[in-house]
Design a protein around this motif. Structure first.
Motif, short mmCIF file in Angstrom:
data_model
loop_
_atom_site.label_atom_id
_atom_site.label_comp_id
_atom_site.label_asym_id
_atom_site.label_seq_id
_atom_site.Cartn_x
_atom_site.Cartn_y
_atom_site.Cartn_z
N GLU A 1 7.89 74.07 33.57
CA GLU A 1 7.35 74.56 34.84
C GLU A 1 8.15 75.80 35.23
O GLU A 1 9.39 75.77 35.18
CB GLU A 1 7.45 73.51 35.95
N PHE B 1 9.06 78.41 38.12
CA PHE B 1 9.03 78.59 39.57
C PHE B 1 9.42 80.04 39.87
O PHE B 1 10.55 80.44 39.58
CB PHE B 1 10.06 77.69 40.27
N TRP C 1 5.65 80.25 43.51
CA TRP C 1 4.49 80.21 42.61
C TRP C 1 4.91 79.40 41.39
O TRP C 1 5.89 79.73 40.73
CB TRP C 1 4.09 81.62 42.20
N ALA D 1 -1.10 80.55 38.54
CA ALA D 1 -0.03 80.10 39.44
C ALA D 1 -0.58 79.23 40.56
O ALA D 1 -1.65 79.49 41.09
CB ALA D 1 0.66 81.32 40.04
N MET E 1 0.50 77.99 44.30
CA MET E 1 1.49 78.39 45.30
C MET E 1 1.89 77.19 46.17
O MET E 1 1.04 76.46 46.65
CB MET E 1 0.91 79.49 46.18
N LEU E 2 3.18 77.00 46.33
CA LEU E 2 3.67 75.91 47.16
C LEU E 2 4.62 76.46 48.22
O LEU E 2 5.32 77.44 47.97
CB LEU E 2 4.46 74.91 46.29
N PRO E 3 4.62 75.85 49.38
CA PRO E 3 5.56 76.31 50.41
C PRO E 3 6.99 75.91 50.05
O PRO E 3 7.20 74.87 49.44
CB PRO E 3 5.08 75.59 51.66
N LYS F 1 -2.20 94.60 47.95
CA LYS F 1 -0.99 94.79 48.76
C LYS F 1 -1.19 95.91 49.77
O LYS F 1 -0.76 95.83 50.92
CB LYS F 1 0.21 95.11 47.85
N GLY G 1 -3.15 83.23 50.76
CA GLY G 1 -2.95 82.04 49.93
C GLY G 1 -2.74 80.86 50.86
O GLY G 1 -2.84 81.01 52.08
N PRO G 2 -2.45 79.67 50.30
CA PRO G 2 -2.24 78.50 51.15
C PRO G 2 -1.13 78.76 52.18
O PRO G 2 -0.16 79.44 51.86
CB PRO G 2 -1.81 77.41 50.18
N ASP G 3 -1.33 78.24 53.39
CA ASP G 3 -0.32 78.45 54.42
C ASP G 3 0.96 77.71 54.05
O ASP G 3 0.93 76.71 53.34
CB ASP G 3 -0.82 77.91 55.76
N ALA G 4 2.08 78.23 54.55
CA ALA G 4 3.36 77.56 54.34
C ALA G 4 3.27 76.16 54.96
O ALA G 4 2.59 75.96 55.95
CB ALA G 4 4.47 78.34 54.99
N GLY G 5 3.89 75.22 54.34
CA GLY G 5 3.71 73.83 54.73
C GLY G 5 4.33 73.46 56.07
O GLY G 5 5.19 74.15 56.59
N SER H 1 7.18 70.10 40.30
CA SER H 1 7.13 70.92 41.50
C SER H 1 6.61 70.14 42.70
O SER H 1 6.92 70.46 43.84
CB SER H 1 6.23 72.13 41.24
N ASN I 1 -4.68 81.25 42.54
CA ASN I 1 -3.77 82.18 43.17
C ASN I 1 -3.15 83.06 42.11
O ASN I 1 -2.76 82.58 41.06
CB ASN I 1 -2.68 81.40 43.92
N GLU J 1 -0.36 86.26 41.88
CA GLU J 1 0.60 87.17 42.51
C GLU J 1 0.55 87.06 44.03
O GLU J 1 0.63 88.06 44.74
CB GLU J 1 0.31 88.62 42.08
N GLY J 2 0.35 85.85 44.53
CA GLY J 2 0.39 85.67 45.97
C GLY J 2 -0.94 85.91 46.66
O GLY J 2 -1.00 85.94 47.88
N HIS K 1 -7.44 83.92 44.36
CA HIS K 1 -8.09 84.47 43.19
C HIS K 1 -9.42 83.75 42.99
O HIS K 1 -9.45 82.53 42.86
CB HIS K 1 -7.18 84.28 41.97
#
Lengths: 168, 740
Positions: free
Chosen positions: A62, A64, A72, A81, A83-85, B67, B84-88, B130, B163, B165-166, B169
């Motif tokens: 994995e 990161f 990512w 990728a 994406m995780l907070p 960007k 992208g997904p919001d911060a948790g 992860s 997703n 590069e942030g 997608h």
């Protein structure tokens, strides 16, 4: 080789061990349910755009890529990728590592709580929840790894594998 | 010459003042009034959403442009963007964890030691993945699998966007940025600048940048209209100049005709700027369209020459007073755009008429068309006019209004962008939606659960492409904890599971406590869901106020509104209503059309009274009113027959036909002396020529509103001229008069 020095009482300017571009690590996860630690290994390096990249090699691959607020995660170098907070408690640690990995030094202040560690000494650089903490593990002025403890007895100890030098 | 110099200098000063101070606005509330559906449609949650899709052959270039777009979106008009997904938010996980048995109750077979052991083994493996960064060791503390299944379900409900590069997608290719505009009225100028900047990122490159969302559409339609108007105005201007150069022969004549027009329009625009602080684009557009009428005054004077200038001045005075009165009445409508248009016309025409009289003291010879040769005799005269007028009016009256006739067409690029982004990002339609209401959020979620099978069936039958609602993001929280064995009874099963999984058996105590806590968790009514960052986008439509909760169910195209409405009616679910947001928009447009028609009718009555007072000739008044009325009715009837119904813009354009008609009918008086009739025919030929040039050009515009106005005025003027000439045949023949 075990670190033989005592815990420094003054502010310490610490650095990462020298490496050839990728700093190897070994992570041991201790959990009250586990009879022995769960182990993961991999490397840390600085990627494009000065992002810290943690590549886990075992038990599963994995990668990161650590940004400011998110990570990512890829299952392969050129994979899609996800994406995780970044959890709040890890943000300070990642900032710390990114700075050190960029070749800079960081100061561990004298008032940051320190304790003896089997590998050298630890200094707490952040806390979270009620009794969680993030600490750096060092020997002398050299950072050996880090330790994340949560209140329910879980501990993640990451040690860089270049070995510890003797305390000065 | 000195008057010309003074007028020229004045026109120049007004031009400079306008260049410095004129501010044109396109505020829709000036057209429909505050709170009307067309405005609020842009201010609802759905109306404030937008999306940008960036596609390029080179993925790195896509990221670079994305960007740059993000940098441009750091803009006062934008409330937030999502790449992208919001911060948790750990509160969400804690809430899900506490209520897991209510949200995703374990089945009896999940409590068997073997099943729990398998779950524990999976949970141990997760510690080095992860997922552990987000979930912690929760899966390890819940061997029943309740929490893991809940997370799996929520993951499955996430948008099917990857997703890179942030950035979001799309599976179809390309990066997506979602944005929400600030919750305040659309600032047309700021939006135009932002849209142009975003479009500019792809200009001259191989990148495709697609914009979607009601506010982008509104802005681009406005821009396309402006471009179309400029093109039509430019072509009409050139043709008009050529026509005037032909008719007026010299530069001085040219200046004396154009200066009153410039002074009229300039003074009108400046006056509105001073009164209102800005001039609405529609008022300015109609003011521009009035050019044809304001130009008539100097042309009538020029066409009459020195011999007929006294009569021409008198008739211009009457015509101007009549038209100005008609338009001033519009100020009573209470809608700013109608007030501005009324004032613009009144001021513009007054100034143009007065300055024409001052400037053209000794009209020079002009080249005109011998319109007097086309005098003819309308059989039946006034009776025929009255009959045609009544028939035309009846036809218009009986025509069923086509309330959903669009006022504007979507430019091809906008239409294509909407389809492309729709397909790439699965964006719901903003026109149709379902509202689910209840006394509590819990009741709303329960009612939505009953709606699932109905909508799933609608998807199968091709009535909708998909749907999005609060309950599809999160299951309703059961008010009852399921009937499960108590924690003490589970202790031995936990120990057995840990042993089978090769874990510490004494950890069973932790598992027991965790199980007991989930079983006894006090239900927290989730009134604060929207404060939880991860759920906020999914629950955006949910509102809770006092003893009423409501959720908006978004529907994905393709959508068959009639069949879906029938299906929902048959299902008869409590608290569920199907809405077509366009209904309220068309109701506002229809209301605007009624208001405009009413006040223009009142204006026409006032104008008739003024005409009667100034003319003091009952026979002449009847002839003029019948000629103009018939022209109006016939034009409206033809347009209704061809187009189905009249838009508000066409109704206002018909007032120009009335103004022009009154002028022509005043001049083309069959009872006048022979010489005057010939002069009138020639001056009318000059005026009609210029008016038709301008409006026929406009009729060819591909901007729908421009085309319809152009068609209306061109047709109206043609009918007026033909009927006026037809009534001229009721006077003494020109030849017999010559013999006298």
């Amino acid at each position: 080789m075990a670190c033989t020095g005592s815990i420094p009482s003054n502010a310490v300017e610490i650095t990462l061990p020298a490496d050839d571009g990728a700093l190897r690590y070994r992570e041991e996860i201790r959990h009250p349910a586990l009879p022995f630690p769960k182990v993961a290994t991999g490397t840390f390096r600085i990627g494009p755009n000065d992002r810290l990249i943690r590549s886990q090699e075992t038990p599963e691959v994995e990668i990161f890529e650590i940004g400011q607020d998110v990570v990512w995660v890829r299952k392969a170098e050129d994979g899609e990728a996800n994406m995780l907070p970044i959890p709040d408690q890890m943000r300070a640690l990642f900032d710390f590592l990114r700075t050190l990995r960029s070749g800079e030094t960081l100061v561990v202040e004298a008032d940051q709580p320190r304790s003896v560690d089997p590998d050298g000494w630890t200094a707490e650089i952040g806390t979270f929840d009620t009794d969680g903490s993030v600490s750096v593990i060092a020997c002398g002025e050299r950072m050996l790894g880090y330790l994340v403890r949560t209140g329910d007895g879980i501990e993640r100890r990451v040690l860089f594998s270049t070995g510890a030098g003797k305390s000065e | 010459m000195s008057r010309l110099v003074v007028a020229g200098t004045l026109a120049l000063c007004i031009g400079v003042a306008l260049a410095l101070f004129l501010r044109v606005d396109t505020n829709p509330s000036a057209v429909f009034g505050q709170g009307a559906a067309p405005i609020t449609a842009l201010e609802t949650e759905a109306g404030r959403q937008g999306a940008i899709l960036i596609r390029a052959d080179d993925p790195k270039l896509e990221v670079e442009i994305a960007k740059q777009a993000v940098a441009l979106l750091d803009h006062p008009a934008i409330e937030r963007i999502s790449t992208g997904p919001d911060a948790g938010n750990s509160d969400v996980l804690d809430w899900l964890w506490q209520h897991r048995f209510r949200l995703s109750p374990p089945r009896i077979e999940d409590l068997e030691p073997e099943a729990m052991a398998a779950r524990l083994t999976e949970a141990v493996d997760l510690l080095t993945s992860s997922q552990a960064m987000v979930l912690g060791d929760r899966p390890l503390r819940d061997p029943t699998g309740s929490f893991a299944r809940l997370i799996e379900r929520m993951d499955a409900l996430r948008p099917e966007l990857g997703n890179r590069e942030g950035f979001w997608h799309s599976p179809d290719g390309g990066l997506l940025i979602f944005l929400t505009f600030e919750d305040r009225p659309l600032d047309a100028r700021a939006m135009a600048t932002l849209t142009a900047s975003l479009r500019g990122l792809a200009d001259g490159t191989s990148i495709n940048l697609h914009l979607s969302g009601p506010r982008f559409v509104s802005t681009e339609v406005s821009a396309a209209t402006e471009r179309g108007a400029s093109l039509a105005g430019g072509i009409a201007g050139v043709l008009l100049i050529l026509w005037l150069a032909f008719a007026l022969r010299d530069l001085r004549g040219f200046a004396t005709v154009l200066l009153p027009l410039a002074l009229g329009l300039g003074t009108a625009a400046l006056s509105l700027q001073l009164i209102f602080g800005s001039v609405h684009a529609i008022a300015l557009g109609f003011g521009g369209a009035l050019a044809g009428l304001a130009l008539d005054y100097p042309l009538h004077l020029a066409g009459h020459g020195r011999a007929g200038s006294r009569r021409a001045r008198r008739l211009i005075g009457i015509g101007m007073a009549t038209t100005v009165t008609a338009f001033l009445a519009m100020t009573g409508a209470g809608l700013e755009v109608l007030t501005q248009t009324g004032l613009f016309v009144a001021i513009g025409l007054s100034v143009a008429a007065l300055s024409s009289m001052l400037l053209i003291a000794r009209p020079a010879a002009t080249r005109t068309l011998p319109l007097e040769r086309l005098f003819w005799r309308l059989p039946g005269g006034l009776v025929t006019l009255a009959t045609i007028s009544a028939m035309g009016a009846a036809m218009v009256w009986q025509a069923k209004p086509m309330i959903d006739r669009p006022l504007f067409d979507l430019p091809p690029r906008v239409e294509s962008d909407l389809k492309t982004v729709q397909s790439a990002a699965a964006i719901p339609t903003t026109r149709h939606l379902l509202r689910v209401s209840g006394e509590t959020a819990q009741q709303v979620l329960e009612r939505e659960t009953q709606l699932f099978p109905v909508l799933d069936q609608a998807i199968k039958k091709g009535e909708i492409g998909g749907y999005q609602m609060a309950a599809s993001s999160l299951p309703p929280v059961s008010s009852q904890v399921p009937d499960l064995p108590d924690a003490e009874a589970m202790s031995s099963a936990f120990e057995a599971a840990l042993t089978v999984a090769g874990l510490q058996p004494d950890y069973a105590d932790t598992l027991r406590k965790s199980y007991a806590a989930a079983q006894s968790a006090v239900l927290v009514e989730p009134t604060n869901w929207r404060g939880l960052a991860e759920l906020a986008p999914l629950l955006a439509g949910l509102s809770i106020a006092g003893d009423r909760a409501e959720d908006t169910v978004l529907l994905h195209p393709p959508l068959d509104a009639d069949r879906l409405a029938a299906r929902l009616e048959q299902a008869n679910l409590p608290g569920v209503t199907f809405e077509d947001l366009a209904d309220s928009i068309w109701a506002s447009v229809a209301e605007l059309r009624r208001t405009a028609a009413l006040w223009l009718g009142i204006g026409a009555l006032c104008a008739a009274l003024i005409l009667a007072a100034m003319l003091r000739n009952l026979a002449g008044l009847v002839r003029i009113l019948l000629t103009v009325g018939t022209s109006l009715a016939l034009t409206a009837a033809v347009l209704t027959a061809v187009l189905g119904s009249l838009t508000v813009f066409q109704i206002v354009a018909l007032t120009l036909v009335v103004g022009i008609g009154v002028d022509y009918a005043l001049f083309l008086n069959p009872a006048a002396r022979r010489h005057d009739r010939v002069l009138a025919a020639r001056s009318v030929s000059l005026c009609a020529g210029s008016t038709l040039l301008a409006f026929v050009t406009m009729a060819w515009s591909d901007v729908r509103v421009m085309g319809e106005i152009g068609l209306t005025v061109s047709l109206g003027v043609l009918v007026v001229v033909v009927l006026c000439l037809g009534m001229m045949g009721h006077g003494r023949p020109l030849a017999s008069e010559t013999r006298d």
